[in-house]
Design a protein around this motif. Structure first.
Motif, mmCIF file in Angstrom:
data_model
loop_
_atom_site.group_PDB
_atom_site.id
_atom_site.type_symbol
_atom_site.label_atom_id
_atom_site.label_comp_id
_atom_site.label_asym_id
_atom_site.label_seq_id
_atom_site.Cartn_x
_atom_site.Cartn_y
_atom_site.Cartn_z
ATOM 1 N N GLN A 39 1.052 -1.238 -0.118
ATOM 2 C CA GLN A 39 -0.318 -0.117 0.677
ATOM 3 C C GLN A 39 1.057 1.274 0.054
ATOM 4 O O GLN A 39 1.830 1.421 0.978
ATOM 5 C CB GLN A 39 -0.657 -0.158 1.134
ATOM 6 N N GLY A 40 0.934 2.132 -1.309
ATOM 7 C CA GLY A 40 1.569 3.348 -1.541
ATOM 8 C C GLY A 40 0.966 4.600 -0.616
ATOM 9 O O GLY A 40 -0.163 4.754 -0.349
ATOM 10 N N ARG A 45 -4.357 -0.730 -0.761
ATOM 11 C CA ARG A 45 -3.796 -2.123 -0.686
ATOM 12 C C ARG A 45 -4.008 -2.795 -2.363
ATOM 13 O O ARG A 45 -4.844 -3.517 -2.485
ATOM 14 C CB ARG A 45 -3.956 -2.986 0.325
ATOM 15 N N GLU A 46 -3.129 -3.303 -2.955
ATOM 16 C CA GLU A 46 -2.680 -3.881 -3.911
ATOM 17 C C GLU A 46 -2.113 -5.289 -3.819
ATOM 18 O O GLU A 46 -1.061 -5.245 -3.271
ATOM 19 C CB GLU A 46 -1.935 -3.474 -4.928
ATOM 20 N N THR A 91 8.068 1.543 -4.208
ATOM 21 C CA THR A 91 8.213 2.546 -2.918
ATOM 22 C C THR A 91 6.491 2.167 -1.513
ATOM 23 O O THR A 91 5.134 2.412 -2.792
ATOM 24 C CB THR A 91 8.067 3.966 -2.776
ATOM 25 N N ALA A 92 6.601 1.457 -0.662
ATOM 26 C CA ALA A 92 5.288 1.159 -0.035
ATOM 27 C C ALA A 92 4.795 0.530 0.662
ATOM 28 O O ALA A 92 6.905 -0.069 1.719
ATOM 29 C CB ALA A 92 4.412 0.237 -0.960
ATOM 30 N N GLY A 119 3.018 -4.263 8.844
ATOM 31 C CA GLY A 119 3.695 -4.563 7.538
ATOM 32 C C GLY A 119 5.212 -3.517 8.010
ATOM 33 O O GLY A 119 6.146 -3.770 8.910
ATOM 34 N N THR A 120 5.806 -3.818 6.582
ATOM 35 C CA THR A 120 6.462 -3.492 6.283
ATOM 36 C C THR A 120 7.404 -2.185 5.296
ATOM 37 O O THR A 120 7.084 -2.369 4.520
ATOM 38 C CB THR A 120 8.227 -4.812 6.528
ATOM 39 N N GLN A 121 7.962 -1.303 6.031
ATOM 40 C CA GLN A 121 8.265 -0.261 4.959
ATOM 41 C C GLN A 121 9.033 -0.726 4.389
ATOM 42 O O GLN A 121 10.176 -0.968 4.279
ATOM 43 C CB GLN A 121 9.068 1.266 5.251
ATOM 44 N N VAL A 122 9.179 -0.324 2.759
ATOM 45 C CA VAL A 122 9.963 -0.179 1.599
ATOM 46 C C VAL A 122 9.839 1.246 0.615
ATOM 47 O O VAL A 122 8.959 0.986 -0.090
ATOM 48 C CB VAL A 122 9.487 -1.486 0.504
#
Length: 126
Positions: A39-40, A45-46, A91-92, A119-122
């Protein structure tokens, strides 16, 4: 109660790689479908990649085909997402998800899953 915990996110330059992990714990964890979603900012959410545990069939959204690989280590109850050739549009916040019953064609539908990680940020910079 099943818990999913993601790790492996971070910041990387375009063209780089990251491997996300999703460790499962809890009783009677035997998922039929597992998936990674993202989810950006300001986006829905995809589904990114999905995996049928019995048949080992994998699915990828078009934008990540050839770059991302979903896999499972059954012994460790861990789901992975290997991400190569990362792009800024990747990025999401990335989430892993699982469901005990077979998800069929709904493998990229968030409401098909009843277990979610935090969730984890990328972040991919150009």
């Amino acid at each position: 109660q099943v818990q999913l915990v993601e790790s492996g996110g971070g910041s990387v330059q375009a063209g780089g790689s990251l491997r996300l992990s999703c460790a499962a714990s809890g009783s009677i964890y035997n998922p039929a479908c597992m998936a990674w979603f993202r989810q950006g900012p300001g986006q829905e959410r995809e589904g990114v990649a999905a995996f049928f545990t019995l048949s080992q069939i994998t699915f990828y959204t078009d934008s990540v085909k050839g770059r991302f690989t979903i896999s499972q280590d059954t012994a460790k109850s861990t789901l992975y997402l290997q991400m190569n050739s990362l792009k800024p549009e990747d990025t999401a916040v990335y989430y892993c998800a699982a469901v005990s019953s077979f998800c069929g064609s709904a493998y990229f539908q968030p409401n098909a899953y009843n277990y979610w990680g935090q969730g984890t940020q990328v972040t991919v910079s150009s």
